[in-house]
Every structure is written in C-alpha cells, then in structure tokens.
Scaffold this motif. Structure first.
Motif, PDB file in Angstrom:
ATOM      1  N   ASP A  83       0.831  -1.202   0.000  1.00 51.42           N
ATOM      2  CA  ASP A  83       0.000   0.000   0.000  1.00 51.42           C
ATOM      3  C   ASP A  83       0.867   1.254   0.000  1.00 51.42           C
ATOM      4  O   ASP A  83       0.584   2.228  -0.703  1.00 51.42           O
ATOM      5  N   ARG A  84       1.923   1.212   0.801  1.00 54.94           N
ATOM      6  CA  ARG A  84       2.824   2.366   0.845  1.00 54.94           C
ATOM      7  C   ARG A  84       3.516   2.571  -0.504  1.00 54.94           C
ATOM      8  O   ARG A  84       3.615   3.687  -0.999  1.00 54.94           O
ATOM      9  N   ILE A  85       3.970   1.467  -1.101  1.00 60.99           N
ATOM     10  CA  ILE A  85       4.669   1.568  -2.389  1.00 60.99           C
ATOM     11  C   ILE A  85       3.741   2.141  -3.462  1.00 60.99           C
ATOM     12  O   ILE A  85       4.124   3.038  -4.216  1.00 60.99           O
ATOM     13  N   ALA A  86       2.514   1.631  -3.532  1.00 61.27           N
ATOM     14  CA  ALA A  86       1.563   2.129  -4.526  1.00 61.27           C
ATOM     15  C   ALA A  86       1.303   3.613  -4.322  1.00 61.27           C
ATOM     16  O   ALA A  86       1.246   4.393  -5.277  1.00 61.27           O
ATOM     17  N   GLY A  87       1.159   4.034  -3.069  1.00 66.25           N
ATOM     18  CA  GLY A  87       0.912   5.441  -2.788  1.00 66.25           C
ATOM     19  C   GLY A  87       2.084   6.322  -3.165  1.00 66.25           C
ATOM     20  O   GLY A  87       1.909   7.418  -3.692  1.00 66.25           O
ATOM     21  N   ILE A  88       3.297   5.841  -2.900  1.00 62.57           N
ATOM     22  CA  ILE A  88       4.495   6.611  -3.232  1.00 62.57           C
ATOM     23  C   ILE A  88       4.611   6.799  -4.733  1.00 62.57           C
ATOM     24  O   ILE A  88       4.889   7.898  -5.224  1.00 62.57           O
ATOM     25  N   ILE A  89       4.404   5.734  -5.483  1.00 61.81           N
ATOM     26  CA  ILE A  89       4.564   5.802  -6.941  1.00 61.81           C
ATOM     27  C   ILE A  89       3.557   6.768  -7.558  1.00 61.81           C
ATOM     28  O   ILE A  89       3.866   7.487  -8.506  1.00 61.81           O
ATOM     29  N   GLN A  90       2.348   6.804  -7.023  1.00 60.29           N
ATOM     30  CA  GLN A  90       1.320   7.684  -7.565  1.00 60.29           C
ATOM     31  C   GLN A  90       1.366   9.082  -6.958  1.00 60.29           C
ATOM     32  O   GLN A  90       0.590   9.947  -7.368  1.00 60.29           O
ATOM     33  N   GLY A  91       2.250   9.309  -6.002  1.00 58.25           N
ATOM     34  CA  GLY A  91       2.297  10.582  -5.294  1.00 58.25           C
ATOM     35  C   GLY A  91       3.122  11.639  -6.005  1.00 58.25           C
ATOM     36  O   GLY A  91       3.481  11.505  -7.172  1.00 58.25           O
ATOM     37  N   ASP A  92       3.452  12.695  -5.248  1.00 58.29           N
ATOM     38  CA  ASP A  92       4.151  13.834  -5.841  1.00 58.29           C
ATOM     39  C   ASP A  92       5.640  13.850  -5.532  1.00 58.29           C
ATOM     40  O   ASP A  92       6.324  14.836  -5.791  1.00 58.29           O
ATOM     41  N   GLY A  93       6.160  12.748  -4.984  1.00 54.64           N
ATOM     42  CA  GLY A  93       7.594  12.670  -4.729  1.00 54.64           C
ATOM     43  C   GLY A  93       8.067  13.535  -3.579  1.00 54.64           C
ATOM     44  O   GLY A  93       9.270  13.790  -3.463  1.00 54.64           O
ATOM     45  N   SER A  94       7.143  13.963  -2.714  1.00 53.64           N
ATOM     46  CA  SER A  94       7.509  14.877  -1.635  1.00 53.64           C
ATOM     47  C   SER A  94       7.760  14.156  -0.316  1.00 53.64           C
ATOM     48  O   SER A  94       7.904  14.801   0.726  1.00 53.64           O
ATOM     49  N   GLY A  95       7.815  12.821  -0.351  1.00 54.46           N
ATOM     50  CA  GLY A  95       8.062  12.077   0.869  1.00 54.46           C
ATOM     51  C   GLY A  95       9.464  12.299   1.406  1.00 54.46           C
ATOM     52  O   GLY A  95      10.318  12.927   0.752  1.00 54.46           O
ATOM     53  N   GLU A  96       9.715  11.776   2.585  1.00 50.05           N
ATOM     54  CA  GLU A  96      11.012  11.975   3.240  1.00 50.05           C
ATOM     55  C   GLU A  96      12.104  11.205   2.501  1.00 50.05           C
ATOM     56  O   GLU A  96      12.005  10.004   2.269  1.00 50.05           O
ATOM     57  N   PHE A  97      13.157  11.912   2.142  1.00 50.27           N
ATOM     58  CA  PHE A  97      14.288  11.339   1.419  1.00 50.27           C
ATOM     59  C   PHE A  97      15.177  10.546   2.368  1.00 50.27           C
ATOM     60  O   PHE A  97      15.508  11.008   3.463  1.00 50.27           O
ATOM     61  N   ASP A  98      15.563   9.334   1.946  1.00 49.94           N
ATOM     62  CA  ASP A  98      16.468   8.498   2.722  1.00 49.94           C
ATOM     63  C   ASP A  98      17.893   8.718   2.213  1.00 49.94           C
ATOM     64  O   ASP A  98      18.257   8.222   1.151  1.00 49.94           O
ATOM     65  N   PRO A  99      18.731   9.456   2.946  1.00 50.39           N
ATOM     66  CA  PRO A  99      20.080   9.767   2.443  1.00 50.39           C
ATOM     67  C   PRO A  99      20.957   8.544   2.277  1.00 50.39           C
ATOM     68  O   PRO A  99      21.935   8.578   1.521  1.00 50.39           O
ATOM     69  N   LYS A 100      20.638   7.443   2.958  1.00 47.40           N
ATOM     70  CA  LYS A 100      21.440   6.228   2.833  1.00 47.40           C
ATOM     71  C   LYS A 100      21.182   5.502   1.515  1.00 47.40           C
ATOM     72  O   LYS A 100      21.894   4.542   1.199  1.00 47.40           O
ATOM     73  N   SER A 101      20.198   5.948   0.772  1.00 45.57           N
ATOM     74  CA  SER A 101      19.843   5.262  -0.471  1.00 45.57           C
ATOM     75  C   SER A 101      20.688   5.709  -1.660  1.00 45.57           C
ATOM     76  O   SER A 101      20.547   5.144  -2.747  1.00 45.57           O
ATOM     77  N   VAL A 102      21.555   6.706  -1.472  1.00 43.84           N
ATOM     78  CA  VAL A 102      22.364   7.226  -2.575  1.00 43.84           C
ATOM     79  C   VAL A 102      23.843   7.122  -2.224  1.00 43.84           C
ATOM     80  O   VAL A 102      24.207   6.971  -1.056  1.00 43.84           O
ATOM     81  N   PRO A 103      24.726   7.185  -3.238  1.00 42.15           N
ATOM     82  CA  PRO A 103      26.164   7.074  -2.955  1.00 42.15           C
ATOM     83  C   PRO A 103      26.660   8.165  -2.008  1.00 42.15           C
ATOM     84  O   PRO A 103      26.108   9.267  -1.957  1.00 42.15           O
TER      85      PRO A 103
END
Length: 261
Positions: A83-103
């Motif tokens: 449910d969270r994944i579906a909501g994120i994909i259809q959302g506006d990309g304004s959720g909290e950024f996870d800094p550990k997910s990038v180099p």
C-alpha cells in the motif's frame, strides 16, 4: 506522433496495459527484474496507468509474493508494504528522502536541489539521477550530456554553477550537475503548470519529468505527457524508483558512483 485512439473503452485499457508492461521492463532491464525488490517496484508501476481497479487485488498479491523477502510466508517486519509503495509511486515525490539510499557524498546536493522549489523534492531528484545515469558522475550521453544528471550542454552552461566550491563549474562534478538539475526542474515545473489536467499523468510532476526527458516543446505540442512509449516509460520508470529513495524498499544493488573507475 501517434493518433490518440486510446481514449475510449477497451482501446485505452489495452494501450495502458501495454505501456505498463513495457515500463516494468524499463525500470531496470530484464536482469534487474530477477530481484524481488525490483519486481516489487516494477509491478507497482502498473497502478499509475489508467487506474485499472480490477487489477489491484492480483497486483497486491504479486507485490507481496515477490517483495516479501524470499518466500518466507509471514513477510516479516522488513517486507515492503504494497500500500505504501503504490501510494508513493502515484504521489508527488515529496516524501522523506532516505540519504542512505544514494552514494556517499551525493545526499547533501540532492537534498539542496530538492529544496529549490515546492514541486520538486529530493526523492524526485534522486530517482531521476538513477534513471539518467545510475549515479555515474563520468557518464557522457549521445548528445553531449555529461554527469549524473545528464543535462543538455546548453542547459548546464546556463544553469550550472560551482556549487561544490572547488573552483571549477563542471557537469562532471556531481554537486554542480545535481544543483543545475534542480534549477532546471523548477523552471520546467513553472512552464508545465498551465498544462495540468485531471487525466492520468496530467499532474505537474509527470509533465515536468516528461519535459526533462523529451523537451518542453514536445510536451506543450502534445498538451500532455506525449503519447509515446519513450515519454510515458520515462515518467513511470522515474516514479517507480520513488519507493527506493523514500526507503520503502532498499536499493538493489546499492547505487554506486563509478567516477574514476
């Protein structure tokens, strides 16, 4: 430009399903789809096209099966939340950024670029970089695009600055590239706002992503995200990565900056 024949009845469903299937492949390639996490994100991207309500239950079942961490049956605390994944994909990309997910070293410029305007958050910036270059600082594109953000050379010349204060303004400097990307995305969002509509992918973010990929003139001419496989796959592939950079699913494999390798 193809005829807009998919606006009625079953034609829209067939066209939408075809694009959704192709988008699942575009998210990371056939090899990537062997990963449970990648399969979760790819399958979830189908939600965005057309609002196929009848597909919701089987898609959730697939998400749980492929995203549950290897068939353990009980899912576990770390299993992706469909449910969270579906909501994120259809959302506006304004959720909290996870800094550990990038180099390492890219989280700060991504966060800064995602704070330049309210329409474009750091999750969007990170997902775009993943799609454009896979976080490769030394990548060069077929049109002379350089760096992690793959901006057209004329755009970087206009918007690029020495954002990392190393005495040089270069698209091959990750911070310079990422901040120029943020400035360009904010410009495009302002330009695309008059085209916003209630149709699928008619939101300002989807239009802006399409303009970044295909150019603002192509989007203005179409009056929407262009009805081409390339444009719609780009928008959906970027959206499908939002869940990674909000920490809803782990990056698999971890994103790496290949500069100098």
């Amino acid at each position: 430009m193809s005829e807009d024949s998919g606006d009625s009845g079953g034609g829209a469903g067939a066209e939408g399903m075809g694009t959704a299937v192709k988008t699942g492949m575009a998210v990371g390639g056939l090899g990537c789809l062997m990963s449970p996490v990648a399969m979760t994100v790819a399958i979830s991207s189908v939600f965005v096209i057309g609002g196929f309500g009848v597909l919701f239950a089987p898609l959730i079942a697939l998400i749980l099966f492929f995203g549950g961490g290897g068939g353990g049956g009980d899912g576990g605390a770390d299993a992706p939340d469909p449910d969270r994944i579906a909501g994120i994909i259809q959302g506006d990309g304004s959720g909290e950024f996870d800094p550990k997910s990038v180099p390492e070293g890219m989280a700060d410029p991504i966060t800064e670029a995602g704070a330049l305007c309210p329409d474009i958050g750091p999750v969007v910036i990170a997902a775009q970089i993943d799609q454009e270059s896979g976080f490769q600082s030394n990548k060069t594109g077929p049109g002379g695009e350089q760096g992690v953000s793959q901006l057209p050379p004329d755009v970087f010349t206009r918007l690029g600055k020495d954002d990392d204060d190393n005495g040089t303004t270069s698209a091959l400097d990750a911070a310079d590239s990422i901040l120029a990307q943020g400035r360009f995305m904010c410009e495009l969002a302002d330009q695309m706002r008059p085209l916003v509509s209630a149709e699928p992918l008619g939101d300002v973010l989807s239009l802006t992503l399409a303009a970044y990929d295909a150019g603002p003139d192509a989007v203005r001419e179409a009056g929407r995200v262009p009805r081409t496989n390339a444009s719609q796959q780009y928008v959906l592939a970027v959206r499908a990565k939002f869940a990674i950079y909000e920490g809803a699913v782990p990056a698999s494999p971890p994103a790496q900056d290949t500069e100098g390798q």
